[in-house]
Scaffold this motif. Structure first.
Motif, short mmCIF file in Angstrom:
data_model
loop_
_atom_site.label_atom_id
_atom_site.label_comp_id
_atom_site.label_asym_id
_atom_site.label_seq_id
_atom_site.Cartn_x
_atom_site.Cartn_y
_atom_site.Cartn_z
N THR B 139 0.86 -1.17 0.05
CA THR B 139 0.01 -0.04 -0.09
C THR B 139 0.91 1.09 0.04
OG1 THR B 139 -0.11 -0.20 2.24
CG2 THR B 139 -2.14 -1.03 1.03
N LEU B 140 1.95 1.14 0.70
CA LEU B 140 2.68 2.30 0.78
C LEU B 140 3.16 2.67 -0.53
CD1 LEU B 140 3.64 4.23 3.11
CD2 LEU B 140 5.77 3.09 3.01
N GLN B 141 4.04 2.03 -1.25
CA GLN B 141 4.00 2.31 -2.77
C GLN B 141 3.08 2.62 -3.63
OE1 GLN B 141 6.39 -1.08 -4.62
NE2 GLN B 141 6.13 -0.11 -6.56
N ALA B 142 1.87 1.93 -3.42
CA ALA B 142 0.78 2.57 -4.11
C ALA B 142 0.39 3.96 -4.02
CB ALA B 142 -0.53 1.78 -3.61
N VAL B 143 0.69 4.42 -2.46
CA VAL B 143 0.28 5.58 -2.21
C VAL B 143 1.38 6.89 -3.01
CG1 VAL B 143 0.49 7.44 -0.04
CG2 VAL B 143 -0.73 5.27 0.13
N VAL B 144 2.45 6.19 -2.97
CA VAL B 144 3.56 7.11 -3.88
C VAL B 144 3.20 7.12 -5.12
CG1 VAL B 144 5.90 6.95 -4.31
CG2 VAL B 144 5.33 6.34 -2.29
N GLY B 187 -5.81 5.68 6.23
CA GLY B 187 -6.16 4.29 6.11
C GLY B 187 -5.29 3.25 6.04
N VAL B 188 -4.21 3.82 5.31
CA VAL B 188 -3.28 2.87 5.06
C VAL B 188 -2.50 2.56 6.44
CG1 VAL B 188 -0.71 2.61 4.08
CG2 VAL B 188 -2.67 3.31 2.56
#
Lengths: 103, 715
Positions: B139-144, B187-188
Motif C-alpha cells: 500500500t505504501l508504494q501505491a500511495v507514492v 487508512g493505510v
C-alpha cells in the motif's frame, strides 16, 4: 696491576681540564683543557678494558680510545679555525670579551 | 522457468526513462520529444501485451518480487516491489494502450504548442506514476504512485497556466483530491498498524489480504482502515461529494482529459478497492457505504450532464457517473464486473474524449451549441464518436454493454442475499443508463446533425472554465467561421484503434466466452476465488432469505457471465426510449430554449450542480481562506513569532553573559595570563643567557656533579 693509579691519573687530568675550561681566559688554552678531559676519558677506557674484558680479542676499549683521538683531532681543527677567525675579527682571544650571543 | 512476468518492472521504467530523456533532450529532437514518448510507451505496451497474454492464457499465474529499501527493524520492513497478476496485467494493458494512443494523438493535437516538450515529459511521467501504482505490491508504494499521478494531474490541468481560471481548476483538483489523500494515507497507516506483529511487511497487499481473510486482522481495523482508504477513492475517483474537481479538470488539454481524467487516474480508486477487495469483503458496513456512495454518484452525476453545453463537461459528468457504476459494483460484490467496466470504460471514454478533442480542434470551441452538422466534414470523427457513444450508452454487443450489464447482474445477485443495495444498483443503474443514453444522444444530435452553427460567442467559449485552448485559435481568428475540417492522421489513427477496441474489448468478458480463459479467470486471484463473505450467512438469515437462494452469490466470483434476456429487453427499451426522446427534442437542431433547462426545480438544481460548488465555496473555501487563514496568521504572528522572537532574545542575552564571563573572563583571562606570566618569567630567566661560554661550562659541570651526587645518594 692495580687500577687505582690509572684512575687517579685520569681523575687528575680531568680535574685539570675542567679547571682550565672554566678558569682560563685564553681560547687556545680552553681548547687544550678540552683535550686534557678527552684524554682522561681515554685512560679510563683503556684501563677498564684490561680489567673487565682481558681476553677479548677486539679490544673495544682501545678501539674507542683511538676513535676519540681521531674525533678530538677533528674537533680541535674546527676549534682552532674558529679561534683564528675570532682573532682576525676582534684582535683578541679572550673568551670573557666574546659575549655577543647574549640576551 | 523465467516467464515474461519477471520483466514487468520494465513497464513502468520505460516511461520514466522517456520522461527523463524528453525533459533533458526533447527540445533538440526533431519532433520535440514526441518520438521518445511514443517509442517508449509503445515498447511498454508491447511488453504489457505479452504479460497480458501470459496471464490471460494461464489464469492465476502470479509473480511477486520485492526488496526491502528500509529495514527499520523490529518486524517493520518497507518494500519496493512488484505484484504481477491478472489485475495488474489488465491495468498495464489499459494504461499503456490508452497512453500510447494519447501520445500519438497529442503529436497532432498539441502541434505548435509552446510547451510541447514539457507536455510530453509530463505525459510520460504520468504514465510511469500510474504504472508504479498499478505494479505495487504494497500500500505504501501505491500511495507514492497515487500522489505522483495527482501531481501530474495538477500540472497538466494547469497546463495553460497563463489563465487564472485554469490555475484555479488545477488548485481545486489538487486540494480536493488531497483532502481524500489524507484519508487514504491514514487508512493505510491504520491497516499497517493492525498488521504489525502479524507480518514483517505490514504494508504488503497479499499479507494484509491473507490476514483479513483468515480473521487475524481485527474487524475494527478493517472497517476503519477501509473506510478511510475509501475516502481517498471518493476524491480520486470523483465520487460524490468530492467529485467537484473533475469537471473543472477539463481545463487541461483534451488528450490529458482522455488519459488522466477518463481512462486511468480516476480509476485508481476503483483499482485500489479491487486490489483490497478481499479485505473490504469482510465487512458488510464497508460494502454498504461503498455501494451507497456509488449509487448516488452514478445517478446524480449522470443527471448533471443533461444541462451541460460544454462537450468536455458532458463527458466529465459521464465519467463521474460511470465511475459510480464501478464503485457501486464493488459495493455489491461485483468484483469482476467492476474492473471489467473499468477496462472497457477506459477505451470508450478515452475514445470519446479524443473524439471531442478532434471536434474542438475543428470548430475552436467546446460548446456543442456552436457545432452542428459535423457529420459530413468529419466522417472519421463522426463514426468513431458514434461508436464511443453507443458503447457508453450500453448498446448491445458493444464493450460497454457487456460490462454495464454485468454490474447490473451483480446488483441483482446481491439482492438475492437480502441486501437492498443490490436492488438499488439494478434499478438505479438502469435508470442511469437511460439518462446516459439521453445526454449522449442530445450531444450527438447537436454535434453531428442539422446545420453548422459556428461559434457566435467564440470568445466567451474560450474564456470559460473548461475552454480548451487551441494552439491555432488565436493565430487564425478568422478560422472560426471557416468550414470545419477533418483532423490529421495523427489524431485519426488513435480514434480508429480505440473505436475498434470499444466494439471488441467487451467480448473477453462476454457470455460468448464461457470457458477459461476469460476475463473473470484472468483477473481473479487465488484469494478471491476461495473467499466468501463472512457476514453473509448471518445477514441472510436475519433478512429471511432462503439458504438455497444465496448459494450462487455467496462466492465472490459469479462464474462466467450468462445471457439475461429480460435485462437485455429493458436495456434496449431504455436505449430506444432515450434516443427517441432526444430525437424529438433535438433532432431538428438546437431549440430556442434547451428542454433540459425547462424542468423547473430539477433544472435549477442541475445548473447549480446541486449546490456542491456553492456550498463548498461557502463552507470550505471562505472559512478556510478568510477565517482559518486569518487565525493562522494571528497564530503565526503572535504565537509562533513570539516564541521565535523570545527564543532569539533569550539566546542573545545568554550569549552576552557568556561572552562577558566565560569568553572574556575565563578563556581570555587564561590566555592573557599565560602570556603575561611567560613574559614576566622570561624577563628574569633570560639573564642566564649571559654569552659567557665559561659560565655555561661551569653550569654544565655543576649539573653533572649534582646529577652524579644524586645518583650516588639514591643508590
Amino acid at each position: 696491576m692495580s687500577l687505582v693509579i690509572p684512575l687517579l691519573l685520569a681523575t687528575f687530568l680531568f680535574c685539570v681540564g675542567v679547571y682550565g675550561l672554566i678558569a682560563r681566559r685564553n681560547a687556545v688554552l680552553v681548547l687544550i683543557s678540552v683535550e686534557l678531559m678527552l684524554n682522561a676519558v681515554n685512560i679510563n677506557l683503556v684501563a677498564f678494558q684490561n680489567l673487565l674484558f682481558p681476553a677479548e680479542a677486539a679490544a673495544s676499549g682501545q678501539l674507542f680510545a683511538l676513535f676519540i683521538i681521531g674525533v678530538a683531532a677533528a674537533e680541535v681543527g674546527v676549534g682552532l679555525a674558529i679561534v683564528f677567525n675570532l682573532f682576525r675579527n676582534r684582535a683578541t682571544v679572550d673568551v670573557d670579551r666574546v659575549d655577543a650571543m647574549r640576551w | 522457468m523465467e516467464s515474461v512476468l519477471a520483466l514487468a518492472w520494465l513497464v513502468p521504467v520505460l516511461p520514466l526513462a522517456s520522461a527523463a530523456v524528453v525533459a533533458a533532450t526533447g527540445k533538440r529532437l526533431p519532433w520535440g520529444g514526441a518520438e521518445v514518448g511514443i517509442l517508449s510507451v509503445g515498447a511498454a505496451l508491447a511488453l504489457s501485451a505479452a504479460i497480458a497474454w501470459e496471464t490471460f492464457t494461464n489464469p492465476g499465474e502470479t509473480l511477486e518480487r520485492a526488496f526491502a529499501w528500509s529495514p527499520l527493524g523490529g518486524g517493520f520492513v518497507l518494500e519496493l516491489g512488484m505484484l504481477v497478476d491478472g489485475l495488474t496485467a489488465m491495468m498495464f494493458l489499459l494504461v499503456t494502450l490508452v497512453s500510447l494512443m494519447v501520445h500519438v494523438y497529442s503529436r497532432g493535437y498539441m502541434e505548435g504548442e509552446a510547451r510541447f516538450t514539457y507536455y510530453y515529459a509530463m505525459l510520460s511521467l504520468f504514465t510511469f506514476s500510474m504504472l508504479l501504482l498499478v505494479i505495487s505490491n504494497n500500500t505504501l508504494q501505491a500511495v507514492v504512485g497515487w500522489e505522483l499521478v495527482g501531481l501530474c494531474s495538477f500540472l497538466l490541468i494547469g497546463f495553460y497556466w497563463e489563465e487564472k481560471s485554469n490555475q484555479d481548476a488545477a488548485n481545486k483538483a489538487f486540494l480536493t483530491t488531497k483532502f481524500g489523500d489524507v484519508g487514504l494515507i491514514v487508512g493505510v497507516i491504520v491497516l499497517s498498524a493492525g498488521m504489525l506483529g502479524l507480518s514483517d511487511t505490514p504494508f504488503n497487499f497479499g499479507e494484509t489480504i491473507d490476514a483479513a481473510v483468515s480473521g487475524e486482522l481485527a474487524t475494527g481495523t478493517i472497517v476503519l482502515g477501509m473506510l478511510l482508504i475509501f475516502v481517498g477513492c471518493i476524491s480520486k475517483s470523483g465520487q460524490m461529494p468530492l467529485h467537484v474537481w473533475l469537471p473543472d479538470a477539463m481545463a487541461g488539454p483534451t488528450p490529458v482529459s482522455a488519459l488522466i481524467h477518463a481512462a486511468t487516474m480516476v480509476t485508481a480508486g476503483v483499482f485500489l478497492l479491487a486490489r483490497l477487495f478481499p479485505v473490504l469483503a469482510q465487512s458488510a458496513l464497508v460494502m454498504g457505504v461503498i455501494a451507497v456512495v456509488g449509487i448516488l454518484t452514478l445517478f446524480f452525476g449522470g443527471l448533471l450532464a443533461l444541462v451541460q453545453d460544454d462537450i468536455k463537461k458532458i463527458l466529465a459528468y459521464s465519467t463521474i457517473s460511470q465511475l459510480g457504476y464501478m464503485v457501486a459494483a464493488i459495493g455489491v460484490g461485483g468484483y469482476t464486473a467492476s474492473i471489467f467496466h473499468l477496462f472497457t470504460h477506459g477505451f470508450f471514454k478515452a475514445l470519446l474524449f479524443l473524439g471531442a478533442g478532434s471536434l474542438i480542434h475543428a470548430v475552436h470551441s467546446n460548446d456543442i451549441s456552436a457545432m452542428g452538422g459535423l457529420r459530413r466534414p468529419m466522417p472519421v470523427t463522426f463514426w468513431t464518436f458514434t461508436i464511443g457513444s453507443l458503447a457508453l450508452a450500453g448498446f448491445p454487443m458493444t464493450a460497454g454493454f457487456f460490462s454495464k450489464d454485468e454490474i447490473l447482474v451483480s446488483g441483482d445477485l446481491w439482492a438475492l442475499n437480502g441486501f437492498a443495495t443490490g436492488t438499488y444498483v439494478y434499478w438505479v443503474g438502469i435508470a442511469a443508463a437511460f439518462v446516459t443514453t439521453f445526454y449522449m444522444a442530445r450531444a450527438w444530435f447537436l454535434i453531428f446533425t442539422g446545420e453548422h452553427r459556428g461559434a457566435p460567442h467564440a470568445a466567451d467559449a474560450h474564456g470559460g472554465h473548461g475552454a480548451d485552448h487551441d494552439a491555432q485559435a488565436d493565430a487564425h481568428a478568422d478560422a472560426h467561421h471557416a468550414a470545419p475540417n477533418e483532423s490529421g492522421r495523427w489524431m485519426l489513427v488513435p480514434l480508429v484503434v480505440l473505436a475498434v477496441l470499444s466494439l471488441t474489448a467487451g467480448l473477453i468478458g462476454s457470455p460468448f466466452l464461457q470457458d477459461e480463459p476469460n476475463f473473470e479467470a484472468w483477473t481473479a486471484t487465488e484469494v478471491i476465488e476461495g473467499t466468501t463473505y463472512p457476514f453473509l450467512a448471518e445477514y441472510a438469515a436475519g433478512a429471511g432469505v432462503v439458504a438455497a437462494e444465496k448459494g450462487p452469490s455467496a462466492k465472490i466470483l459469479h462464474g462466467p457471465p450468462t445471457w439475461h434476456l429480460d435485462l437485455l429487453g429493458i436495456v434496449l427499451a431504455a436505449f430506444a426510449g432515450a434516443v427517441l426522446l432526444a430525437w424529438r427534442l433535438y433532432g431538428k437542431g438546437l431549440p430556442d430554449e434547451d428542454p433540459t433547462l425547462r424542468m423547473g426545480p430539477l433544472s435549477r438544481a442541475l445548473v447549480a450542480k446541486y449546490g456542491f460548488d456553492a456550498a463548498g465555496y461557502r463552507y470550505v473555501v471562505v472559512p478556510v481562506r478568510d477565517r482559518l487563514s486569518a487565525w493562522a496568521t494571528r497564530v503565526s504572528n503572535d504565537v509562533i513569532d513570539g516564541v521565535v522572537g523570545g527564543t532569539g532574545a533569550a539566546a542573545k542575552r545568554l550569549a552576552g553573559v557568556t561572552y562577558a564571563t566565560v569568553d572574556q573572563g575565563i578563556i581570555d583571562g587564561g590566555v592573557n595570563g599565560a602570556a603575561f606570566s611567560a613574559a614576566w618569567w622570561s624577563a628574569r630567566l633570560r639573564r642566564i643567557q649571559s654569552g659567557d661560554v665559561q659560565r655555561y661550562a661551569g653550569a654544565l659541570v655543576a649539573g653533572v656533579v649534582l646529577l652524579v651526587l644524586a645518583f650516588v645518594a639514591i643508590r
